[in-house]
Design an enzyme around this catalytic site. Structure first.
Site, mmCIF file in Angstrom:
data_model
loop_
_atom_site.group_PDB
_atom_site.id
_atom_site.type_symbol
_atom_site.label_atom_id
_atom_site.label_comp_id
_atom_site.label_asym_id
_atom_site.label_seq_id
_atom_site.Cartn_x
_atom_site.Cartn_y
_atom_site.Cartn_z
ATOM 1 N N LYS A 11 0.546 -1.467 0.001
ATOM 2 C CA LYS A 11 -0.031 -0.084 0.196
ATOM 3 C C LYS A 11 0.974 1.108 0.211
ATOM 4 C CE LYS A 11 -3.645 -1.952 2.298
ATOM 5 N NZ LYS A 11 -4.748 -1.592 3.234
ATOM 6 N N TYR A 51 -12.307 -2.145 -3.871
ATOM 7 C CA TYR A 51 -12.733 -2.090 -2.457
ATOM 8 C C TYR A 51 -14.159 -1.692 -2.465
ATOM 9 C CZ TYR A 51 -8.533 -2.110 -0.022
ATOM 10 O OH TYR A 51 -7.359 -2.744 0.552
ATOM 11 N N ASN A 114 -2.329 0.859 7.045
ATOM 12 C CA ASN A 114 -2.198 -0.826 6.924
ATOM 13 C C ASN A 114 -0.421 -2.005 6.434
ATOM 14 O OD1 ASN A 114 -3.909 -1.844 5.474
ATOM 15 N ND2 ASN A 114 -4.955 -3.290 7.011
ATOM 16 N N HIS A 117 -2.256 -5.410 1.614
ATOM 17 C CA HIS A 117 -3.928 -6.326 1.518
ATOM 18 C C HIS A 117 -3.564 -7.813 1.243
ATOM 19 C CE1 HIS A 117 -8.001 -6.868 0.286
ATOM 20 N NE2 HIS A 117 -7.569 -7.553 -0.789
ATOM 21 N N GLU A 128 -9.926 -10.802 -6.982
ATOM 22 C CA GLU A 128 -8.829 -9.916 -7.457
ATOM 23 C C GLU A 128 -7.590 -9.895 -7.682
ATOM 24 O OE1 GLU A 128 -8.129 -9.845 -3.164
ATOM 25 O OE2 GLU A 128 -10.052 -8.854 -2.871
HETATM 26 P P1 CMP Z 1 -7.099 -4.682 3.871
HETATM 27 O O1 CMP Z 1 -6.684 -5.631 4.071
HETATM 28 O O2 CMP Z 1 -6.633 -3.953 2.662
HETATM 29 O O3 CMP Z 1 -9.272 -4.579 3.678
HETATM 30 C C1 CMP Z 1 -10.251 -3.544 3.871
HETATM 31 C C2 CMP Z 1 -8.884 -2.382 4.517
HETATM 32 O O4 CMP Z 1 -9.822 -0.813 5.015
HETATM 33 C C3 CMP Z 1 -8.220 -2.382 5.598
HETATM 34 O O5 CMP Z 1 -7.238 -3.438 5.442
HETATM 35 C C4 CMP Z 1 -7.316 -1.071 6.245
HETATM 36 O O6 CMP Z 1 -6.665 -0.928 5.365
HETATM 37 C C5 CMP Z 1 -8.614 0.001 5.892
HETATM 38 N N1 CMP Z 1 -9.605 -0.134 7.458
HETATM 39 C C6 CMP Z 1 -9.454 1.182 8.078
HETATM 40 N N2 CMP Z 1 -10.114 1.002 8.845
HETATM 41 C C7 CMP Z 1 -10.570 0.241 9.297
HETATM 42 C C8 CMP Z 1 -11.605 -0.876 10.291
HETATM 43 N N3 CMP Z 1 -12.109 0.123 10.773
HETATM 44 N N4 CMP Z 1 -11.375 -2.252 10.107
HETATM 45 C C9 CMP Z 1 -11.267 -2.746 8.543
HETATM 46 N N5 CMP Z 1 -10.352 -1.981 7.941
HETATM 47 C C10 CMP Z 1 -10.430 -1.246 8.156
#
Ligand code: CMP
Length: 140
Positions: A11, A51, A114, A117, A128
């Site tokens: 990311k 998303y 984070n 993904h 995906e």
């Molecule tokens: P990802 O695994 O890419 O899937 C959805 C993304 O939403 C997650 O990682 C985070 O980057 C983002 N995100 C932000 N806030 C939240 C939250 N409260 N719970 C889950 N995903 C979140």
């Protein structure tokens, strides 16, 4: 264990800090093979579509803004049980809850930024992967 493929995205928080190689080293050390990889800057429409499953969640607009804030690296990972293996090495979504040695524990800034993904099922992995790659882009 079946050989599988899964979709991974490094990311914008990680590409901004020049961590692509360090993330890839953790993936490879976990037994995952990078069989396709490309760096791109997602458009808003692409991030919204990728998303779409989260469209009703309160964090959706912020997530789309974040995912379009800089380059990402989309990758296809291959290995035994690759979907679960990648989820294990990524760690929990919230880095505060991620286990030692996981990518998110090592590198993530917060629950949104984070660092990576990963697909959450074999079915979603197929969709995906097709979102980013043609079959001919993937060299196993
Ligand atoms: P990802 O695994 O890419 O899937 C959805 C993304 O939403 C997650 O990682 C985070 O980057 C983002 N995100 C932000 N806030 C939240 C939250 N409260 N719970 C889950 N995903 C979140």
């Amino acid at each position: 264990m079946p050989t599988e493929r899964t979709l991974s995205i490094i990311k914008p928080d990680a590409t901004r800090r020049n961590l692509t190689g360090k993330v890839n080293a953790v993936l490879e050390a976990a037994g995952l093979r990078i069989v396709a990889q490309k760096r791109l800057h997602l458009t808003t429409a692409q991030a919204e579509a990728f998303y779409a499953v989260h469209a009703a969640r309160p964090f959706y607009r912020d997530l789309v803004t974040f995912m379009t804030s800089g380059p990402v690296v989309a990758q296809v990972l291959e290995g035994d049980n690759a979907v679960q293996r990648n989820r294990d090495v990524m760690g929990a979504t919230n880095p505060a809850q991620a286990a030692e040695g996981t990518i998110r524990k090592l590198f993530a800034e917060n629950i949104e930024a984070n660092s990576v993904h990963g697909s959450d099922s074999a079915e979603n992995a197929a969709a995906e992967i097709a979102f980013f790659f043609a079959g001919t882009d993937i060299v196993g």
